[in-house]
Design a protein around this motif. Structure first.
Motif, PDB file in Angstrom:
ATOM      1  N   PRO A 126       0.840  -1.203   0.000  1.00 41.12           N
ATOM      2  CA  PRO A 126       0.000   0.000   0.000  1.00 41.12           C
ATOM      3  C   PRO A 126       0.873   1.250   0.000  1.00 41.12           C
ATOM      4  CG  PRO A 126      -0.762  -1.581   1.640  1.00 41.12           C
ATOM      5  CD  PRO A 126       0.569  -2.062   1.152  1.00 41.12           C
ATOM      6  N   ARG A 128       0.828   5.813  -0.988  1.00 41.02           N
ATOM      7  CA  ARG A 128       0.081   7.041  -1.275  1.00 41.02           C
ATOM      8  C   ARG A 128      -1.323   6.990  -0.675  1.00 41.02           C
ATOM      9  NH1 ARG A 128       0.226   7.378  -7.553  1.00 41.02           N
ATOM     10  NH2 ARG A 128      -1.029   9.234  -7.133  1.00 41.02           N
ATOM     11  N   THR A 129      -1.365   6.561   0.576  1.00 42.49           N
ATOM     12  CA  THR A 129      -2.643   6.465   1.293  1.00 42.49           C
ATOM     13  C   THR A 129      -3.067   7.852   1.757  1.00 42.49           C
ATOM     14  OG1 THR A 129      -2.061   4.243   2.031  1.00 42.49           O
ATOM     15  CG2 THR A 129      -3.841   5.347   3.205  1.00 42.49           C
ATOM     16  N   SER A 149      -5.855   3.916  -0.448  1.00 43.33           N
ATOM     17  CA  SER A 149      -4.485   3.849  -0.961  1.00 43.33           C
ATOM     18  C   SER A 149      -4.518   3.922  -2.477  1.00 43.33           C
ATOM     19  CB  SER A 149      -3.803   2.552  -0.522  1.00 43.33           C
ATOM     20  OG  SER A 149      -3.672   2.506   0.886  1.00 43.33           O
ATOM     21  N   GLY A 152      -1.364  -0.425  -4.362  1.00 47.71           N
ATOM     22  CA  GLY A 152      -1.443  -1.562  -3.453  1.00 47.71           C
ATOM     23  C   GLY A 152      -2.202  -2.716  -4.073  1.00 47.71           C
ATOM     24  N   TYR A 158      -8.350  -2.008   5.738  1.00 40.08           N
ATOM     25  CA  TYR A 158      -8.187  -0.711   6.402  1.00 40.08           C
ATOM     26  C   TYR A 158      -8.654  -0.805   7.850  1.00 40.08           C
ATOM     27  CZ  TYR A 158      -7.787   0.991   1.584  1.00 40.08           C
ATOM     28  OH  TYR A 158      -7.406   1.178   0.280  1.00 40.08           O
ATOM     29  N   ALA A 199      -3.548   1.129   6.260  1.00 42.57           N
ATOM     30  CA  ALA A 199      -3.889   0.286   5.115  1.00 42.57           C
ATOM     31  C   ALA A 199      -2.845  -0.820   5.017  1.00 42.57           C
ATOM     32  CB  ALA A 199      -3.917   1.108   3.831  1.00 42.57           C
ATOM     33  N   ASP A 206       0.692   0.992   5.056  1.00 42.57           N
ATOM     34  CA  ASP A 206       0.864   2.427   4.849  1.00 42.57           C
ATOM     35  C   ASP A 206      -0.155   3.138   5.736  1.00 42.57           C
ATOM     36  OD1 ASP A 206       2.121   4.655   3.778  1.00 42.57           O
ATOM     37  OD2 ASP A 206       0.664   4.847   2.154  1.00 42.57           O
TER      38      ASP A 206
END
Length: 351
Positions: A126, A128-129, A149, A152, A158, A199, A206
């Motif tokens: 994961p 760029r959450t 995210s 991923g 989550y 995540a 992440d």
């Protein structure tokens, strides 16, 4: 009789994260009966059975060939530089999602032949959450905290937790682990605080955070009224400016037209001399027609004030007027008072 055999532990499936390194095992033992040349070959079996197998790397006649598969050029190698030692394992560096597939190791030394398959799955961690808030952050409203995210591999899961104030989530909260949505019903000011989302999938995690601030309701009526009043004032000012610009434009256009308009039907203005002569002639006619009854209140106008060009001439050049030739009527028969007719002397004064 003994023959060639693969001794590495069979691993039907291997999972790794993108960017990691993996070693696909392939160790073997030769037999005295195997007298032919040693041949080690790694191939990628496509998911579509209609496609051919793709050779990745090969050892044959004491030489390594690794130029068959361009997608892995520079990222693959035999674990042991000399596969004759009995280790034909394959190292793949800097794994990519496209490397997912079924790999097969084939070892040949006639008459012995053995092979082993390994399923490699490259998962993306994961990344760029982002956390966000959906809905009005007002007391009594429903608020949704979202977590997603951008990268991923599935299946992503989550989880939300509160990291400020009370550590527990509000009693009215409802969490969906698959979508990452946390619903807070009938929010109160006690719900305010920092919320943290994690995540995760099988190869990594992440995180992200968001600040929730529940406030009293806003006076929307006042805001709307102010917006309307401001809009009307703005329109009024704009209309006034347009009116002024149009008026100024019309005035300039009118002045330009008047300046350039040549009217041929208008006679030229009279000169001062003709005006003065007309004035003197009118005075003479009025004086000649005066009777004794309307002489009262008559004010003798000095000749010097008559608007004429002759006023500025020297006394010697002033014109002389001849005595009036009008015959006096027979006053005895008319029974009236004799009328005094003024005459002009040589010096120009009226007597």
């Amino acid at each position: 009789t003994r023959s060639l055999s693969i001794t590495s532990v069979e691993q039907p499936m291997v999972e790794k994260a993108q960017g990691d390194r993996v070693t696909l095992p392939c160790t073997f033992v030769l037999s005295e009966e195997d007298e032919g040349p040693l041949d080690i070959e790694w191939v990628l079996i496509p998911a579509d059975n209609q496609k051919k197998e793709q050779i990745i790397i090969m050892y044959a006649v004491d030489r390594i060939y690794n130029h068959y598969y361009a997608a892995m050029t520079g990222r693959m190698q035999f674990t042991n530089p000399d596969p004759r030692s009995g280790d034909g394992s394959l190292d793949i560096l800097n794994l990519k999602a496209a490397d997912t597939g079924t790999y097969q190791c084939k070892v040949k030394k006639a008459p012995g032949v053995q092979s082993q398959k390994i399923q490699l799955t490259v998962l993306v961690k994961p990344a760029r959450t982002k956390c966000s808030i959906e809905g009005s952050q007002e007391i009594g409203k429903d608020v949704t905290l979202k977590c997603a995210s951008q990268e991923g591999s599935p299946l992503l899961s989550y989880d939300w937790r509160r990291v400020s104030g009370r550590q527990e989530l509000p009693a009215t909260s409802m969490l969906n682990k698959n979508t990452g949505e946390l619903l807070l019903k009938n929010a109160s000011q006690d719900y305010s605080g920092t919320y943290h989302c994690v995540a995760s999938n099988r190869v990594g995690t992440d995180e992200c955070s968001v600040e929730l601030n529940v406030t009293p309701p806003i006076n929307t009526a006042g805001i709307i009224a102010g917006a309307i009043i401001g809009t009307l004032l703005g329109l009024s000012v704009l209309a006034f400016l347009v009116f002024c610009c149009c008026k100024k434009h019309r005035e300039k256009k009118y002045e330009k037209e008047v300046h350039h308009d040549i009217r041929e039907d208008v006679p030229p203005p009279k000169s001062r001399s003709s005006t003065a002569r007309s004035y003197i002639g009118s005075n003479r006619s009025s004086l000649g027609s005066m009777s004794p009854s309307n002489m009262e209140g008559y004010t003798k106008t000095p000749y010097s004030q008559v608007p004429s060009e002759d006023f500025e001439r020297p006394p010697g050049q002033n014109p002389t007027f001849a005595p009036s030739k009008v015959a006096a009527p027979n006053l005895s028969r008319m029974g009236a008072v004799p009328v005094m007719i003024p005459a002009q002397s040589k010096d120009g004064s009226i007597v």
